[in-house]
Design a protein around this motif. Structure first.
Motif, short mmCIF file in Angstrom:
data_model
loop_
_atom_site.label_atom_id
_atom_site.label_comp_id
_atom_site.label_asym_id
_atom_site.label_seq_id
_atom_site.Cartn_x
_atom_site.Cartn_y
_atom_site.Cartn_z
N THR A 188 0.81 -1.22 -0.04
CA THR A 188 0.06 -0.17 -0.13
C THR A 188 0.86 1.36 0.00
O THR A 188 1.71 1.48 1.03
CB THR A 188 -0.97 0.20 1.31
OG1 THR A 188 -1.76 -1.12 1.32
CG2 THR A 188 -1.76 1.21 1.03
N LYS A 226 -4.01 7.34 -2.66
CA LYS A 226 -3.77 5.84 -2.22
C LYS A 226 -3.63 4.73 -3.19
O LYS A 226 -4.90 4.71 -4.07
CB LYS A 226 -4.60 5.75 -0.70
CG LYS A 226 -4.29 4.13 -0.21
CD LYS A 226 -5.23 3.83 1.07
CE LYS A 226 -5.07 2.66 1.43
NZ LYS A 226 -5.83 2.30 2.65
N GLU A 286 0.56 5.41 0.08
CA GLU A 286 -0.26 6.62 0.31
C GLU A 286 0.44 8.02 0.29
O GLU A 286 1.47 7.91 1.16
CB GLU A 286 -1.05 6.21 1.89
CG GLU A 286 -2.17 7.18 2.08
CD GLU A 286 -3.14 6.68 3.19
OE1 GLU A 286 -4.09 7.45 3.81
OE2 GLU A 286 -2.83 5.77 3.87
#
Length: 231
Positions: free
Chosen positions: A162, A169, A164
């Protein structure tokens, strides 16, 4: 001097948090003969209790009411040990949702990928999380093969990244499970014996791929779940 009740309430508030949700449908229909009907269905009531003993230990209990079956059941009951901001390893044990895939959705109904791949059993998750990368190994009580011994026979692994930055994101990941028959949605379709035991000749591994992106309130999600062999 004794402590004021407000102080005790604040201390409990620092440890426990309580939340929940109610989902229902208002249905109105009219058939070709012009006969109309309407009803309100209470689909789900969910109560979530979270506890934080300290920065390294926390717990979570989720109790659900299913309006279709009119049944109250324990959905989650887990203990998590670890503080990934200080040390990347963590351990979660109890009645878990196996991190086989990411089934995030904005749909009213669960997507078919979730029905096919969501595994909710008693087990444990060992994970490593650092700089947006999360790797997990998990084991749980899976469906036993017909005539097999009672063992912890469900295992799997998952990897997710992930990124961000501000309002932006993006995430992507993959998961593998040793037996897709352990998913609740698949179990509902498998043949059963007269004593309601699932009849399964062998394990069928499963694969999940998922990705998502969001920016300033706009999100795009995609997922893929498949069996890697025939049942």
């Amino acid at each position: 001097p004794g402590r004021a009740p407000e102080d005790a309430g604040k201390r409990l508030g620092d440890i426990f948090s309580l939340s929940g949700s109610i989902e229902g449908d208002l249905i109105a229909t009219e058939d070709f003969a012009g006969k109309s009907s309407s009803e309100f269905n209470l689909d789900t009531v969910e109560l979530i209790l979270e506890a934080k003993a300290n920065e390294w230990a926390s717990g979570r209990i989720v109790v659900d009411y299913d309006g279709d079956d009119e049944d109250l059941y324990l959905d989650e009951a887990t203990i998590t040990l670890g503080k990934t901001t200080a040390f990347p390893l963590f351990l979660t044990a109890g009645k878990i949702y196996a991190p086989f895939g990411d089934f995030s959705t904005n749909m009213i109904q669960d997507p078919f990928t979730q029905t096919l791949g969501e595994i909710n059993e008693e087990g444990a998750i060992l994970g490593w999380e650092h700089n947006g990368l999360t790797a997990t190994l998990f084991a749980y009580n899976g469906v036993e093969e017909t005539g097999g011994d009672q063992t912890i026979n469900g295992i799997g692994a998952a990897l997710t990244y992930t990124y961000e930055q501000g309002d932006f994101k993006v995430s992507a990941g993959a998961g593998w499970a040793s037996n897709l028959a352990d998913a609740d949605g698949v179990q509902d379709l498998l043949p059963r014996s007269e004593t309601d035991d699932i009849l399964l000749a062998g394990s069928v591994p499963g694969l999940n791929l998922h990705a998502g992106a969001s920016f300033s309130g706009l999100s795009v999600l995609t997922g893929y779940t498949a069996a890697l062999d025939s049942f």
